[in-house]
Design a protein around this motif. Structure first.
Motif, PDB file in Angstrom:
ATOM      1  N   LEU A   1       2.915  -0.204 -10.989  1.00 44.97           N
ATOM      2  CA  LEU A   1       2.029  -0.872 -10.031  1.00 44.97           C
ATOM      3  C   LEU A   1       2.226  -2.383 -10.066  1.00 44.97           C
ATOM      4  CD1 LEU A   1      -1.349   1.082 -10.391  1.00 44.97           C
ATOM      5  CD2 LEU A   1       0.563   1.532  -8.838  1.00 44.97           C
TER       6      LEU A   1
ATOM      7  N   CYS B   1       3.615   1.793  -1.369  1.00 43.52           N
ATOM      8  CA  CYS B   1       4.121   1.922  -2.748  1.00 43.52           C
ATOM      9  C   CYS B   1       3.038   2.495  -3.649  1.00 43.52           C
ATOM     10  CB  CYS B   1       4.542   0.559  -3.300  1.00 43.52           C
ATOM     11  SG  CYS B   1       5.829  -0.319  -2.428  1.00 43.52           S
ATOM     12  N   TRP B   2       1.861   1.898  -3.589  1.00 43.73           N
ATOM     13  CA  TRP B   2       0.773   2.329  -4.472  1.00 43.73           C
ATOM     14  C   TRP B   2       0.239   3.706  -4.104  1.00 43.73           C
ATOM     15  CZ3 TRP B   2      -3.076  -2.055  -6.242  1.00 43.73           C
ATOM     16  CH2 TRP B   2      -2.392  -2.930  -7.090  1.00 43.73           C
ATOM     17  N   TRP B   3       0.172   4.002  -2.799  1.00 47.47           N
ATOM     18  CA  TRP B   3      -0.237   5.358  -2.406  1.00 47.47           C
ATOM     19  C   TRP B   3       0.711   6.386  -3.002  1.00 47.47           C
ATOM     20  CZ3 TRP B   3      -0.833   4.603   3.636  1.00 47.47           C
ATOM     21  CH2 TRP B   3      -1.957   3.797   3.884  1.00 47.47           C
TER      22      TRP B   3
ATOM     23  N   MET C   1       3.748  -4.784  -7.064  1.00 47.95           N
ATOM     24  CA  MET C   1       3.029  -5.936  -6.528  1.00 47.95           C
ATOM     25  C   MET C   1       3.918  -7.177  -6.523  1.00 47.95           C
ATOM     26  SD  MET C   1      -0.571  -7.712  -7.694  1.00 47.95           S
ATOM     27  CE  MET C   1      -1.590  -6.549  -6.784  1.00 47.95           C
TER      28      MET C   1
ATOM     29  N   GLY D   1       7.551   4.583  -4.740  1.00 43.57           N
ATOM     30  CA  GLY D   1       6.492   4.946  -5.678  1.00 43.57           C
ATOM     31  C   GLY D   1       6.698   6.320  -6.269  1.00 43.57           C
TER      32      GLY D   1
ATOM     33  N   TRP E   1       0.791  -1.230   0.000  1.00 43.16           N
ATOM     34  CA  TRP E   1       0.000   0.000   0.000  1.00 43.16           C
ATOM     35  C   TRP E   1       0.825   1.284   0.000  1.00 43.16           C
ATOM     36  CZ3 TRP E   1      -3.932  -0.342  -2.483  1.00 43.16           C
ATOM     37  CH2 TRP E   1      -4.859  -1.381  -2.331  1.00 43.16           C
TER      38      TRP E   1
ATOM     39  N   PHE F   1      -6.092   4.469  -1.607  1.00 46.17           N
ATOM     40  CA  PHE F   1      -5.625   4.372  -2.988  1.00 46.17           C
ATOM     41  C   PHE F   1      -6.722   4.741  -3.968  1.00 46.17           C
ATOM     42  CE2 PHE F   1      -4.870   1.659  -6.815  1.00 46.17           C
ATOM     43  CZ  PHE F   1      -3.710   2.278  -7.261  1.00 46.17           C
TER      44      PHE F   1
ATOM     45  N   ALA G   1       0.353   6.717  -6.784  1.00 44.32           N
ATOM     46  CA  ALA G   1      -0.857   7.460  -7.136  1.00 44.32           C
ATOM     47  C   ALA G   1      -0.700   8.943  -6.828  1.00 44.32           C
ATOM     48  CB  ALA G   1      -2.055   6.883  -6.382  1.00 44.32           C
TER      49      ALA G   1
END
Length: 317
Positions: A71, A50-52, A75, A179, A48, A302, A55
């Motif tokens: 992304l 990383c993805w936050w 993962m 990210g 999370w 996210f 984004a």
């Protein structure tokens, strides 16, 4: 025959119908359990930040969707490195795990996997993580290598400090740097604040997780924030989660996020409040369910960021 029987056992914090126990061949099951493939919550929580950050970088860069290739790489990397970290942790903790009811049937203390086999499996997972990391720019590669220090020290912290959850936060939140740096090749204040927010969030949810083991931990001398806070655990967790929400809000503002992203943050705060209001620190099943619910928290944050970018920049919505 003994190893097969041990491999077939569903571990206490895994779902009874998980894919590993249902479909994997017997030889793979102990290794999958060593990497926690039967318990995906861990790699989601690692993923999370990383993805936050990815984004948020898309918003700061005036884009719509965050980079989809990034992304996917994050993962794969999260699954590989969470598995490597768990394998390393189990190698270090094999004697301690044998003394805790919830962990004594893990592959190494149960005898399903030898320490030598575990080390070889650790190397394979780490190499996969390295291959993923090398797909990014040089600055991100160096940042990713730097995270290994936090991973290396974490398993020993439960022996020397009441704050092992803080050190888990150092390791699990590192993706907040990656990210952003994968997009810009640098760090700014926004990802730094996401990193510190994720640390506070990690302390909160891992304290909930540690509540399951506080009695066994006390008997064998494992230290944790759950034992440190005791009857004040709910209030302490609320404080950490509130701090995480505030820091995320500041990070969003610095990156130029809009109202939809902040609305998502409000929904995430409500979800966290539900966790705390319904938390029963004396009920292990209740604690495990609330701990796992933090994956939903990650999705909410996210989704708010992605929807905000799509509405404002891509014309998709």
């Amino acid at each position: 025959m003994v190893k097969i029987a041990l491999a077939d056992r569903v571990l206490p914090d895994a779902r009874p119908a998980n894919w590993l126990d249902r479909y994997a061949p017997d030889w793979l099951k102990p290794y999958g359990k060593l990497a926690r493939w039967d318990r995906p919550i861990g790699w989601w929580l690692l993923l999370w930040p990383c993805w936050w950050s990815a984004a948020l970088a898309a918003i700061a860069g005036g884009q719509g969707w965050p980079n989809l290739w990034h992304l996917v790489l994050f993962m794969i990397g999260a699954i590989a490195m969470r598995g490597a970290g768990c394998t390393y942790n189990d190698i270090v903790d094999r004697d301690l795990d044998a003394g805790v009811e919830r962990t004594r049937m893990r592959p190494i203390p149960s005898g399903a996997v030898t320490s030598r086999q575990a080390v070889l499996f650790l190397v394979c997972q780490a190499l996969l993580g390295l291959v993923v990391l090398l797909q990014f720019n040089r600055f991100t590669v160096l940042l990713g290598i730097g995270s290994l220090v936090t991973v290396a020290v974490y398993p020993f912290m439960k022996r020397v400090t009441d704050w092992p959850q803080l050190f888990l936060g150092f390791a699990f939140s590192w993706g907040a740097f990656l990210g952003w740096s994968a997009v810009f090749g640098r760090l700014d204040w926004a990802p730094v604040l996401v990193y510190f927010a994720a640390i506070l969030w990690t302390i909160g949810y891992d304290t909930i997780y540690a509540l399951q083991d506080k009695e066994d931990d006390a008997l064998i001398g494992i230290r944790s924030t759950a034992r440190l806070f005791g009857d004040r655990s709910r209030a302490a967790i609320a404080g950490f989660d509130a701090g995480a929400i505030v820091l995320l809000a500041v990070a969003f503002a610095l990156a130029g996020a809009g109202s939809v992203a902040f609305a998502g943050l409000v929904v995430a705060a409500v979800h966290i409040t539900w966790q705390l209001v319904t938390l029963d620190p004396e009920n292990p099943e209740n604690c495990l369910f609330r701990f796992k619910a933090n994956s939903h928290t990650g999705w909410i944050v996210f989704a708010g960021l992605v929807l905000d970018a799509l509405i404002r920049f891509s014309g998709v919505l």
